[in-house]
Design an enzyme around this catalytic site. Structure first.
Site, PDB file in Angstrom:
ATOM      1  N   ASP A 124      -3.492  -8.596  -7.450  1.00  0.00           N
ATOM      2  CA  ASP A 124      -3.143  -8.961  -6.075  1.00  0.00           C
ATOM      3  C   ASP A 124      -3.850 -10.264  -5.667  1.00  0.00           C
ATOM      4  O   ASP A 124      -4.655 -10.275  -4.729  1.00  0.00           O
ATOM      5  CB  ASP A 124      -3.556  -7.781  -5.164  1.00  0.00           C
ATOM      6  CG  ASP A 124      -3.124  -7.972  -3.724  1.00  0.00           C
ATOM      7  OD1 ASP A 124      -2.241  -8.809  -3.459  1.00  0.00           O
ATOM      8  OD2 ASP A 124      -3.692  -7.281  -2.854  1.00  0.00           O
ATOM      9  N   ASP A 142     -14.242 -13.281 -12.163  1.00  0.00           N
ATOM     10  CA  ASP A 142     -12.897 -13.835 -12.069  1.00  0.00           C
ATOM     11  C   ASP A 142     -11.956 -12.763 -12.649  1.00  0.00           C
ATOM     12  O   ASP A 142     -12.239 -12.199 -13.718  1.00  0.00           O
ATOM     13  CB  ASP A 142     -12.833 -15.128 -12.896  1.00  0.00           C
ATOM     14  CG  ASP A 142     -11.504 -15.839 -12.736  1.00  0.00           C
ATOM     15  OD1 ASP A 142     -10.468 -15.160 -12.537  1.00  0.00           O
ATOM     16  OD2 ASP A 142     -11.492 -17.064 -12.815  1.00  0.00           O
ATOM     17  N   GLU A 149     -14.073  -8.160  -7.319  1.00  0.00           N
ATOM     18  CA  GLU A 149     -13.856  -9.117  -6.226  1.00  0.00           C
ATOM     19  C   GLU A 149     -14.755 -10.326  -6.482  1.00  0.00           C
ATOM     20  O   GLU A 149     -15.953 -10.177  -6.705  1.00  0.00           O
ATOM     21  CB  GLU A 149     -14.177  -8.444  -4.878  1.00  0.00           C
ATOM     22  CG  GLU A 149     -14.263  -9.369  -3.684  1.00  0.00           C
ATOM     23  CD  GLU A 149     -12.999 -10.178  -3.425  1.00  0.00           C
ATOM     24  OE1 GLU A 149     -11.894  -9.619  -3.399  1.00  0.00           O
ATOM     25  OE2 GLU A 149     -13.142 -11.420  -3.272  1.00  0.00           O
ATOM     26  N   HIS A 195       0.815  -1.219   0.000  1.00  0.00           N
ATOM     27  CA  HIS A 195       0.000   0.000   0.000  1.00  0.00           C
ATOM     28  C   HIS A 195       0.849   1.270   0.000  1.00  0.00           C
ATOM     29  O   HIS A 195       0.425   2.297  -0.517  1.00  0.00           O
ATOM     30  CB  HIS A 195      -0.964  -0.027   1.188  1.00  0.00           C
ATOM     31  CG  HIS A 195      -1.965  -1.147   1.080  1.00  0.00           C
ATOM     32  ND1 HIS A 195      -2.417  -1.847   2.160  1.00  0.00           N
ATOM     33  CD2 HIS A 195      -2.564  -1.708  -0.011  1.00  0.00           C
ATOM     34  CE1 HIS A 195      -3.273  -2.773   1.752  1.00  0.00           C
ATOM     35  NE2 HIS A 195      -3.373  -2.715   0.444  1.00  0.00           N
ATOM     36  N   SER A 215      -6.636  -1.845  -0.431  1.00  0.00           N
ATOM     37  CA  SER A 215      -6.274  -1.112  -1.652  1.00  0.00           C
ATOM     38  C   SER A 215      -7.422  -0.242  -2.192  1.00  0.00           C
ATOM     39  O   SER A 215      -7.156   0.876  -2.658  1.00  0.00           O
ATOM     40  CB  SER A 215      -5.751  -2.071  -2.723  1.00  0.00           C
ATOM     41  OG  SER A 215      -6.588  -3.193  -2.869  1.00  0.00           O
TER      42      SER A 215
HETATM   43  C1  LIG Z   1      -4.848 -10.473  -1.259  1.00  0.00           C
HETATM   44  S1  LIG Z   1      -6.552 -10.223  -1.256  1.00  0.00           S
HETATM   45  C2  LIG Z   1      -6.749  -8.601  -1.878  1.00  0.00           C
HETATM   46  C3  LIG Z   1      -6.341  -7.499  -0.975  1.00  0.00           C
HETATM   47  C4  LIG Z   1      -6.576  -6.119  -1.530  1.00  0.00           C
HETATM   48  N1  LIG Z   1      -6.080  -5.975  -2.890  1.00  0.00           N
HETATM   49  C5  LIG Z   1      -5.900  -5.095  -0.645  1.00  0.00           C
HETATM   50  O1  LIG Z   1      -4.702  -4.783  -0.883  1.00  0.00           O
HETATM   51  O2  LIG Z   1      -6.533  -4.589   0.277  1.00  0.00           O
HETATM   52  C6  LIG Z   1      -7.070 -11.177  -2.649  1.00  0.00           C
HETATM   53  C7  LIG Z   1      -8.570 -11.070  -2.963  1.00  0.00           C
HETATM   54  O3  LIG Z   1      -8.811 -11.723  -4.208  1.00  0.00           O
HETATM   55  C8  LIG Z   1     -10.060 -12.386  -4.166  1.00  0.00           C
HETATM   56  N2  LIG Z   1     -10.025 -13.418  -5.225  1.00  0.00           N
HETATM   57  C9  LIG Z   1      -9.574 -14.686  -5.154  1.00  0.00           C
HETATM   58  N3  LIG Z   1      -9.615 -15.276  -6.368  1.00  0.00           N
HETATM   59  C10 LIG Z   1     -10.073 -14.337  -7.228  1.00  0.00           C
HETATM   60  C11 LIG Z   1     -10.310 -14.323  -8.630  1.00  0.00           C
HETATM   61  N4  LIG Z   1     -10.069 -15.396  -9.380  1.00  0.00           N
HETATM   62  N5  LIG Z   1     -10.758 -13.191  -9.199  1.00  0.00           N
HETATM   63  C12 LIG Z   1     -10.992 -12.087  -8.441  1.00  0.00           C
HETATM   64  N6  LIG Z   1     -10.798 -12.028  -7.098  1.00  0.00           N
HETATM   65  C13 LIG Z   1     -10.335 -13.137  -6.506  1.00  0.00           C
HETATM   66  C14 LIG Z   1     -10.124 -12.914  -2.749  1.00  0.00           C
HETATM   67  O4  LIG Z   1     -11.461 -13.144  -2.363  1.00  0.00           O
HETATM   68  C15 LIG Z   1      -9.454 -11.784  -1.943  1.00  0.00           C
HETATM   69  O5  LIG Z   1     -10.407 -10.868  -1.459  1.00  0.00           O
END
Ligand SMILES: C[S@@+](CC[C@H](N)C(=O)[O-])C[C@H]1O[C@@H](n2cnc3c(N)ncnc32)[C@H](O)[C@@H]1O
Length: 287
Positions: free
Chosen positions: A171, A150, A125, A18, A107
């Site tokens: 991420d 996705d 998400e 961040h 984020s």
């Molecule tokens: C590491 S966290 C994200 C944290 C966020 N970017 C932050 O910095 O605050 C990863 C997120 O991706 C979501 N996720 C998992 N697989 C995914 C996919 N195939 N497509 C989109 N989101 C997905 C999860 O539910 C989770 O909330």
């Protein structure tokens, strides 16, 4: 999908990610023309550090917890690093108000608070419960658009952005076997559609070989102006959990490398959990 970011929010990896994200947004703001931020794995936006998930792991105590004392007063980094993290500090302070630390922004919140009126934010998400929290928080905000796709589909659907300027955050949770290849494919697909965009790809350093393989994978693609940044807080051993993290930035803004070079040693000193703590910054391709 088992991963829930609520268990990890505010840990050392979030702090690095961040702070760099905030710097990237500050660089985008140097030009008047509007931009778009596309957050492909958004999470829920703001995390309650007193919630059961955060309390259970306590990971935030070794991350954001090291930036405040027990009364909630900020513990500054040595200058000039503290000046560089000022935008990050502002957003953390805004979700906390007066008193002790109780929340940490994700984020989407950094993006939303740091962007300007004319800029746009696209949040994606896939987890239904997290998507619903995200919609509750940002659903009525006209500068924000939300999708529940996705990320592999979202990146194709969202790029190129109409503004032709912007930042894409990749991420993923890396809980799937094929996550490395999926991350590389997302980057390739993204660059194919938005070659001038700034991309920021996060990866974990855990001792399972994924981080080296991922960096080699990006090196093979040779994206323009690509910078690799790593912060490791303890010895990297197999089954030893998240010892560090890295970010690959593509189309790196001018001077960001100099800022990162100032930040990394200050972060290592602040976040080290063992003498093996280390940092790395290298250009995968400079031009
Ligand atoms: C590491 S966290 C994200 C944290 C966020 N970017 C932050 O910095 O605050 C990863 C997120 O991706 C979501 N996720 C998992 N697989 C995914 C996919 N195939 N497509 C989109 N989101 C997905 C999860 O539910 C989770 O909330």
């Amino acid at each position: 999908m088992n991963y829930r970011h609520a268990y990890h929010a505010g840990n050392h990896a979030d702090v690095l990610k961040h702070m760099v994200l905030a710097r990237l947004i500050e660089h985008l703001k140097k030009k008047d023309k509007a931009f778009r931020i596309i957050d492909l794995h958004a999470g829920i936006g703001v995390y309650d550090l007193n919630a059961e998930a955060a309390m259970r792991t306590g990971e935030w105590r070794e991350g954001i917890g090291r930036f405040y004392d027990e009364t909630g007063a900020p513990l500054a980094l040595p200058e000039p690093a503290e000046a560089l993290i000022e935008p990050w500090r502002t957003v953390v302070a805004a979700v906390n108000g007066e008193g002790v630390l109780r929340a940490y922004p994700g984020s989407p919140e950094f993006a939303r608070q740091l962007m300007r009126k004319s800029d746009r934010l696209m949040l994606n998400e896939l987890h239904p419960a997290d998507f619903s929290s995200l919609r509750e928080r940002y659903g009525r905000d006209r500068s924000v658009a939300l999708t529940e796709l996705d990320a592999a589909i979202a990146i194709k659907a969202q790029l190129p952005p109409p503004e032709r300027r912007g930042l894409v955050l990749i991420d993923p949770p890396y809980e799937r076997e094929d996550e490395r290849n999926r991350a590389l494919k997302a980057l390739r697909d993204g660059l194919e559609r938005f070659g001038t965009g700034v991309f920021c790809l996060w990866y974990p350093i855990t001792g399972d070989g994924l981080s080296d393989a991922l960096v080699d994978g990006v090196r093979a693609i040779q994206p323009p102006k690509s910078l690799n940044v790593e912060l490791v807080v303890r010895a990297v051993v197999q089954e030893g959990g998240l010892a560090g993290s890295g970010l690959i930035i593509v189309n790196t803004p001018w001077m960001l490398d100099e800022e990162v070079a100032i930040l990394l040693p200050a972060l290592r000193d602040r976040l080290a959990q063992a003498t093996e703590a280390r940092t790395r910054m290298e250009w995968l391709r400079r031009d």
